[in-house]
Design a protein around this motif. Structure first.
Motif, PDB file in Angstrom:
ATOM      1  N   UNK A 236       0.829  -1.141   0.017  1.00 26.78           N
ATOM      2  CA  UNK A 236       0.010  -0.005  -0.026  1.00 26.78           C
ATOM      3  C   UNK A 236       0.763   1.237   0.078  1.00 26.78           C
ATOM      4  N   UNK A 237       1.932   1.272   0.732  1.00 27.32           N
ATOM      5  CA  UNK A 237       2.934   2.363   0.834  1.00 27.32           C
ATOM      6  C   UNK A 237       3.425   2.578  -0.656  1.00 27.32           C
ATOM      7  N   UNK A 238       4.112   1.471  -1.116  1.00 24.29           N
ATOM      8  CA  UNK A 238       4.684   1.674  -2.248  1.00 24.29           C
ATOM      9  C   UNK A 238       3.687   2.213  -3.405  1.00 24.29           C
ATOM     10  N   UNK A 239       2.516   1.317  -3.468  1.00 23.28           N
ATOM     11  CA  UNK A 239       1.628   2.104  -4.678  1.00 23.28           C
ATOM     12  C   UNK A 239       1.188   3.270  -4.418  1.00 23.28           C
ATOM     13  N   UNK A 240       1.007   3.758  -3.098  1.00 20.15           N
ATOM     14  CA  UNK A 240       0.824   5.162  -2.817  1.00 20.15           C
ATOM     15  C   UNK A 240       1.705   6.019  -3.274  1.00 20.15           C
ATOM     16  N   UNK A 246       2.849   9.888 -10.156  1.00 17.84           N
ATOM     17  CA  UNK A 246       2.205   9.801 -11.116  1.00 17.84           C
ATOM     18  C   UNK A 246       1.290  11.041 -11.460  1.00 17.84           C
ATOM     19  N   UNK A 247       0.386  11.159 -10.149  1.00 15.29           N
ATOM     20  CA  UNK A 247      -0.280  12.419 -10.227  1.00 15.29           C
ATOM     21  C   UNK A 247      -0.027  13.620 -10.316  1.00 15.29           C
TER      22      UNK A 247
END
Length: 322
Positions: A236-240, A246-247
């Motif tokens: 979750x942390x890595x994906x966040x 990206x945003x």
């Protein structure tokens, strides 16, 4: 409504977007220049700048490359975005958007390929780590990077401690005269919390013991497996982090493209106003000018290839927005 005038808002460049893009990119530019300076300084300390061939002599990864490449990309992006926003230069703003978009799609493609070809990525990671194990003593920065990774993930080698047979200082061959023969680096050792001083010789001769005996002294799990486990535990942390990056990239692209649209709208409006001004005010005045001048001046004004005097006066209007 009668008695009231309608006012139309002329296009203009938004100051908030312009200076936000400028401020963000000037910070990005400074950080990139700092990273690049650190990388070049590290190469200078190692004598790489005076001997460029040393870049290819190292069998493993030189961590300084990360500073040089990341710093170079950040500097180029920061320069294009900063100067493009400040000077309202559409070429630099388009370059900034395209470069940032290219990086975004490369990141996206890398993530998709890593998910689809997980086994191939695992094999390549094993090969990459083993190549760096071979060059462990060749570069101090690479040595520190490997030690940090093995201590952080509590691992040893790519698949296990026996991967250190690939290194000429740690292999177990009879012809190896090194004191580190059949050993592992100190970063593989299980640290004793009661130790105040780091024992850098804790891995000597450790691989001469049986595997069950080794587990009490060193980490016996490979770094590839430990890295995969760390990714799963912190998914979750890595994906966040990746989604946030990206945003931020998408926001920068949209901001730059919006600024380009504003600049083009202002240029188009100015060109239209300039044409209307010449057609409605300057062109009708030319016959009056011709009627008031003498025959000699009239022939000069009407001569082919010569612009009327009034157009010379207002010629600079077109030069304000090229």
């Amino acid at each position: 409504m009668p008695g009231k005038h309608q006012h139309f808002q002329e296009p203009e460049v938004g100051c908030c977007g312009k200076y936000f893009l400028f401020g963000f990119n000037i910070v990005f530019w400074v950080l990139g220049a700092l990273f690049l300076a650190i990388g070049l300084w590290a190469w200078g300390e190692k004598g790489v700048l005076s001997n460029i061939t040393a870049l290819t002599d190292l069998g493993g990864l030189d961590p300084v490359w990360l500073f040089v490449v990341v710093g170079g990309v950040m500097s180029v992006l920061g320069f294009a975005g900063c100067i493009g926003a400040l000077r309202e230069n559409t070429f630099l703003l388009k370059f900034f958007s395209m470069f940032l978009g290219l990086i975004f799609f490369l990141e996206l493609a890398t993530g998709i390929l890593a998910f689809v070809f997980k086994d191939w990525i695992r094999d390549q990671l094993n090969l990459f780590i083993n190549n760096n194990v071979k060059a462990y003593r060749d570069d101090i920065d690479l040595q520190n990077l490997i030690d940090f990774a093995q201590e952080y993930w509590s691992c040893c080698g790519a698949r296990g401690p026996n991967d250190w047979n690939l290194n000429i200082y740690f292999n177990c061959t009879d012809l190896n005269p090194s004191r580190e023969r059949c050993g592992v680096p100190f970063s593989c050792c299980v640290r004793d919390p009661a130790e105040d001083v780091l024992n850098t010789q804790c891995g000597y001769d450790i691989r001469l013991k049986l595997e069950l005996e080794q587990q009490g002294f060193i980490h016996t799990k490979g770094c590839v497996g430990q890295f995969e486990k760390w990714l799963q535990d912190n998914l979750i942390v890595v994906a966040g982090v990746f989604v946030g990056i990206a945003l931020l990239q998408i926001f920068g692209i949209c901001l730059a493209q919006n600024l380009v649209s504003d600049i083009k709208a202002v240029k188009a409006n100015w060109s239209k106003w300039n044409d209307d001004f010449e057609n409605h005010w300057l062109t009708p005045a030319i016959p009056e000018v011709l009627s008031t001048v003498g025959p000699h001046q009239n022939s000069r004004v009407g001569a082919p290839g010569l612009a009327p005097p009034c157009q010379h006066v207002f010629f600079g209007l077109r030069g304000l927005y090229p």
